[in-house]
Design a protein around this motif. Structure first.
Motif, PDB file in Angstrom:
ATOM      1  N   CYS A 445      36.646  47.415  44.336  1.00 16.64           N
ATOM      2  CA  CYS A 445      36.115  45.851  44.069  1.00 16.64           C
ATOM      3  C   CYS A 445      36.948  45.259  44.539  1.00 16.64           C
ATOM      4  O   CYS A 445      38.152  45.024  44.488  1.00 16.64           O
ATOM      5  CB  CYS A 445      35.587  46.018  42.602  1.00 16.64           C
ATOM      6  SG  CYS A 445      35.163  44.372  42.286  1.00 16.64           S
ATOM      7  N   HIS A 447      37.306  42.155  43.871  1.00 17.85           N
ATOM      8  CA  HIS A 447      37.856  41.080  43.002  1.00 17.85           C
ATOM      9  C   HIS A 447      39.375  41.517  42.645  1.00 17.85           C
ATOM     10  O   HIS A 447      40.177  40.768  43.080  1.00 17.85           O
ATOM     11  CB  HIS A 447      36.815  41.085  41.750  1.00 17.85           C
ATOM     12  CG  HIS A 447      37.666  40.230  40.646  1.00 17.85           C
ATOM     13  ND1 HIS A 447      37.812  40.393  39.386  1.00 17.85           N
ATOM     14  CD2 HIS A 447      38.188  38.927  40.594  1.00 17.85           C
ATOM     15  CE1 HIS A 447      38.440  39.397  38.595  1.00 17.85           C
ATOM     16  NE2 HIS A 447      38.519  38.386  39.319  1.00 17.85           N
ATOM     17  N   LEU A 448      39.713  42.554  41.884  1.00 17.51           N
ATOM     18  CA  LEU A 448      41.238  43.061  41.652  1.00 17.51           C
ATOM     19  C   LEU A 448      41.179  44.402  41.698  1.00 17.51           C
ATOM     20  O   LEU A 448      42.272  44.968  41.402  1.00 17.51           O
ATOM     21  CB  LEU A 448      41.427  42.450  40.257  1.00 17.51           C
ATOM     22  CG  LEU A 448      41.393  40.829  40.008  1.00 17.51           C
ATOM     23  CD1 LEU A 448      41.564  40.591  38.360  1.00 17.51           C
ATOM     24  CD2 LEU A 448      42.692  40.264  40.960  1.00 17.51           C
ATOM     25  N   GLY A 449      40.262  45.137  42.356  1.00 14.48           N
ATOM     26  CA  GLY A 449      40.608  46.518  42.667  1.00 14.48           C
ATOM     27  C   GLY A 449      40.055  47.644  41.745  1.00 14.48           C
ATOM     28  O   GLY A 449      40.705  48.911  42.214  1.00 14.48           O
ATOM     29  N   CYS A 450      39.177  47.550  40.914  1.00 11.86           N
ATOM     30  CA  CYS A 450      38.831  48.499  40.335  1.00 11.86           C
ATOM     31  C   CYS A 450      37.757  49.326  41.069  1.00 11.86           C
ATOM     32  O   CYS A 450      37.300  48.763  42.016  1.00 11.86           O
ATOM     33  CB  CYS A 450      38.310  47.972  38.869  1.00 11.86           C
ATOM     34  SG  CYS A 450      39.372  47.410  37.698  1.00 11.86           S
ATOM     35  N   CYS A 463      30.733  46.621  38.791  1.00 12.09           N
ATOM     36  CA  CYS A 463      32.344  47.010  38.455  1.00 12.09           C
ATOM     37  C   CYS A 463      32.602  46.790  36.954  1.00 12.09           C
ATOM     38  O   CYS A 463      32.399  45.764  36.231  1.00 12.09           O
ATOM     39  CB  CYS A 463      33.284  45.942  39.129  1.00 12.09           C
ATOM     40  SG  CYS A 463      34.971  46.374  38.708  1.00 12.09           S
ATOM     41  N   CYS A 465      35.440  46.565  35.308  1.00  9.85           N
ATOM     42  CA  CYS A 465      36.351  45.894  34.900  1.00  9.85           C
ATOM     43  C   CYS A 465      36.125  44.248  34.727  1.00  9.85           C
ATOM     44  O   CYS A 465      36.328  43.619  33.382  1.00  9.85           O
ATOM     45  CB  CYS A 465      37.555  45.698  35.721  1.00  9.85           C
ATOM     46  SG  CYS A 465      38.371  47.484  36.149  1.00  9.85           S
ATOM     47  N   HIS A 466      35.396  43.364  35.332  1.00 12.36           N
ATOM     48  CA  HIS A 466      34.887  41.965  35.068  1.00 12.36           C
ATOM     49  C   HIS A 466      33.581  41.848  35.441  1.00 12.36           C
ATOM     50  O   HIS A 466      33.027  40.759  35.414  1.00 12.36           O
ATOM     51  CB  HIS A 466      36.057  41.230  35.785  1.00 12.36           C
ATOM     52  CG  HIS A 466      37.428  41.600  35.575  1.00 12.36           C
ATOM     53  ND1 HIS A 466      38.135  42.078  36.820  1.00 12.36           N
ATOM     54  CD2 HIS A 466      38.351  41.473  34.638  1.00 12.36           C
ATOM     55  CE1 HIS A 466      39.217  42.484  36.197  1.00 12.36           C
ATOM     56  NE2 HIS A 466      39.253  42.004  35.060  1.00 12.36           N
ATOM     57  N   GLY A 467      32.830  42.993  35.765  1.00  9.45           N
ATOM     58  CA  GLY A 467      31.274  42.774  35.955  1.00  9.45           C
ATOM     59  C   GLY A 467      30.771  42.333  37.338  1.00  9.45           C
ATOM     60  O   GLY A 467      29.610  42.041  37.458  1.00  9.45           O
ATOM     61  N   SER A 468      31.560  42.441  38.301  1.00  5.89           N
ATOM     62  CA  SER A 468      31.103  42.057  39.845  1.00  5.89           C
ATOM     63  C   SER A 468      29.909  43.140  40.121  1.00  5.89           C
ATOM     64  O   SER A 468      30.103  44.380  39.706  1.00  5.89           O
ATOM     65  CB  SER A 468      32.205  42.060  40.765  1.00  5.89           C
ATOM     66  OG  SER A 468      32.945  40.835  40.415  1.00  5.89           O
TER      67      SER A 468
HETATM   68 FE1  FES Z   1      35.824  44.572  39.813  1.00  8.01          FE
HETATM   69 FE2  FES Z   1      37.240  42.361  38.498  1.00  8.01          FE
HETATM   70  S1  FES Z   1      38.072  44.383  39.630  1.00  8.01           S
HETATM   71  S2  FES Z   1      35.260  42.679  38.860  1.00  8.01           S
END
Ligand code: FES
Length: 502
Positions: A445, A447-450, A463, A465-468
């Motif tokens: 992802c 955003h922050l790599g999940c 995703c 982690c934070h829903g992207s």
């Molecule tokens: Fe994917 Fe934050 S790491 S939405």
């Protein structure tokens, strides 16, 4: 998968923002929170620009169940126990104020949005928790009572009932609000992605095409804020829920808005439909984005609706996403100099979205709502939220590290399915469309790599982690990510559908 609300409202195109400009207020995100806030501020005489990354009202707000109620499952007992009686009272006041504000707006602007008065119910097999919620809601100033009969076609042990609540067609309502916003000089732009935000005086936003807007105030109403100065990323927990809808005869309308948190949450309401019919709308199956088995969840929800109501196959299916917060209350207010945020509505975005508009407009205007402090995004209630904070951190860590390790090294991707596989040591999200054509993108992802997971009902990469959310070609469908997933090349033996790590 188009929601009933999107299908039955007119889609109006808005231009792309293509020139540098100046405005008193820039609202990022054109859902109920952003549009409500923009209208409130435009009516104070300020110049207001709304910027939407994708299409206006087609995101979370277009996929709601559209209940306008202050009864949010069992929130008053929770708030009274964790944050105190005053917090519960102010939360109730903010919701009731939002409900009254929608009614007044509909009346004032003559909006035709199927606004219907209804009682709201939370039912349970645990009479004690219903008793506790009734007591807490009463202490918070709501005229709730305990009942044992409802309009549902099955018996309940006990329910909280709150009368004089409402339901509506959210997009018709918001189109009416937009017309009023424009009458007051407000401008709306879509397909315009903001990639940079600079607090200060003036504050600035920059779009992906390099357009800059200088402004006195920025409102981030993007569902999950992409600008985060107060650590919201650790305190927001994304959740998705599913919706099925089908016509029912008017004489079996349960005539209320119902919810239970049992069986993975079940929520029921109806809406006006064709002559002699109502549209039954059933919501439930709350889960974290990226969790496998979404199609099975739809099947379970449909089976539940068919078991209790005389329906065949659903005429509509859609899904919604929202964020819970670690202390159970939305974050609404300032997060940096001249930057405001509205997020974390916990599945109750209709009243909380309208309340966000009222609270932020009041803060920008210097006339704060009496309950504004309760929603301060900078608040810390360590005692009340420590458990949730730790649980969320552990889940994010599991998805960040564990999902990388678990990416398969040898697999076959069948047509119409997707999975994450290791290619050259890196996790790759592979989808094969029904005619066999592969689509491969990085599973990391942006955003922050999940690591993203496949949503088999909507053919998207979500995703946890934070829903992207991303489409199968990596295009961003929902933030906080703003960059697409990178394209990847598949190994030679792909045509057999099998992928083995090289
Ligand atoms: Fe994917 Fe934050 S790491 S939405």
């Amino acid at each position: 998968m188009t929601s009933y609300w999107v299908q039955t409202s007119r889609a109006q195109p808005y231009p792309v923002l293509s020139q540098n400009t100046v405005a008193d207020v820039v609202v990022i995100g054109a859902g109920i929170a952003g549009i409500s806030c923009a209208r409130e501020l435009a009516r104070t005489g300020r110049s207001v620009i709304v910027i939407e990354a994708r299409r206006v009202l087609k995101g979370v707000t277009g996929n709601t169940t559209a209940k306008l109620t202050s009864l949010h499952t069992l929130i008053y007992a929770r708030l009274a126990g964790s944050l105190g009686a005053q917090a519960a009272r102010q939360y109730a006041q903010a919701q009731q104020d939002a409900l009254a504000h929608v009614r007044a707006t509909v009346e004032e602007l003559g909006i035709d949005c199927d606004l219907e008065q209804r009682s709201a119910y939370t039912y349970s097999t645990d009479a004690d928790e219903i008793r506790a919620e009734v007591e807490a809601a009463n202490a918070a100033g709501l005229q709730a009572n305990l009942v044992t009969t409802t309009g549902l076609p099955f018996p309940v042990v006990a329910a909280v009932r709150l009368e004089d609540q409402a339901q509506f067609h959210p997009l018709r309502y918001l189109h009416g609000v937009i017309e009023d916003l424009q009458r007051h000089g407000g401008q709306i732009f879509e397909d315009t992605c903001v990639v940079k935000l600079q607090p200060g005086t003036p504050a600035r936003v920059t779009t992906e095409s390099g357009v800059v807007v200088e402004t006195g105030a920025i409102v981030v109403a993007t569902h999950f804020p992409f600008h985060d100065k107060v650590g919201l990323v650790t305190r927001l927990v994304p959740r998705r829920e599913l919706v099925v809808a089908a016509p029912i005869p008017k004489d079996v309308d349960p005539e209320g808005m119902y919810i239970t948190r049992e069986q993975g949450v079940r929520s029921v309401r109806t809406a006006p439909h064709k002559r002699g019919e109502r549209l039954l709308i059933v919501t439930g199956e709350i889960y974290r984005p990226g969790t496998p088995g979404v199609s099975e969840r739809f099947d379970r929800l449909t089976e539940w609706a068919q078991r209790h109501f005389p329906i065949g196959q659903p005429s509509h299916r859609w899904s919604a996403q929202d964020n819970d917060t670690t202390d159970g209350m939305p974050y609404i207010g300032t997060i940096a100099e001249n930057v405001y945020v509205a997020t974390g509505f916990g599945g109750w975005g209709m009243t909380n979205g309208v309340a966000s508009g009222r609270i932020i407009a009041g803060e920008v205007d210097g006339t704060p709502m009496p309950w504004a402090g309760l929603f301060d995004p900078g608040r810390v209630h360590l005692k009340a939220e420590a458990g949730e904070l730790l649980r969320n951190a552990a889940t994010v860590t599991k998805h960040f590290i564990g999902d990388r390790i678990q990416a398969k090294r040898d697999m076959v991707v069948e047509p119409g399915t997707g999975d994450v596989v290791r290619v050259d040591g890196a996790p790759v999200a592979v989808y094969r469309d029904p005619d066999g054509t592969p689509h491969a993108v990085s599973a990391v992802c942006t955003h922050l790599g999940c690591i993203v997971g496949f949503n088999d009902a909507e053919s998207t990469w979500d995703c946890p982690c934070h829903g992207s959310r991303f489409d199968v070609n990596g295009y961003v469908l929902q933030g906080p990510a703003v960059e697409p997933l990178e394209a990847r090349t598949l190994p030679q033996d792909w045509m057999a559908g099998r992928i083995s790590e090289r």
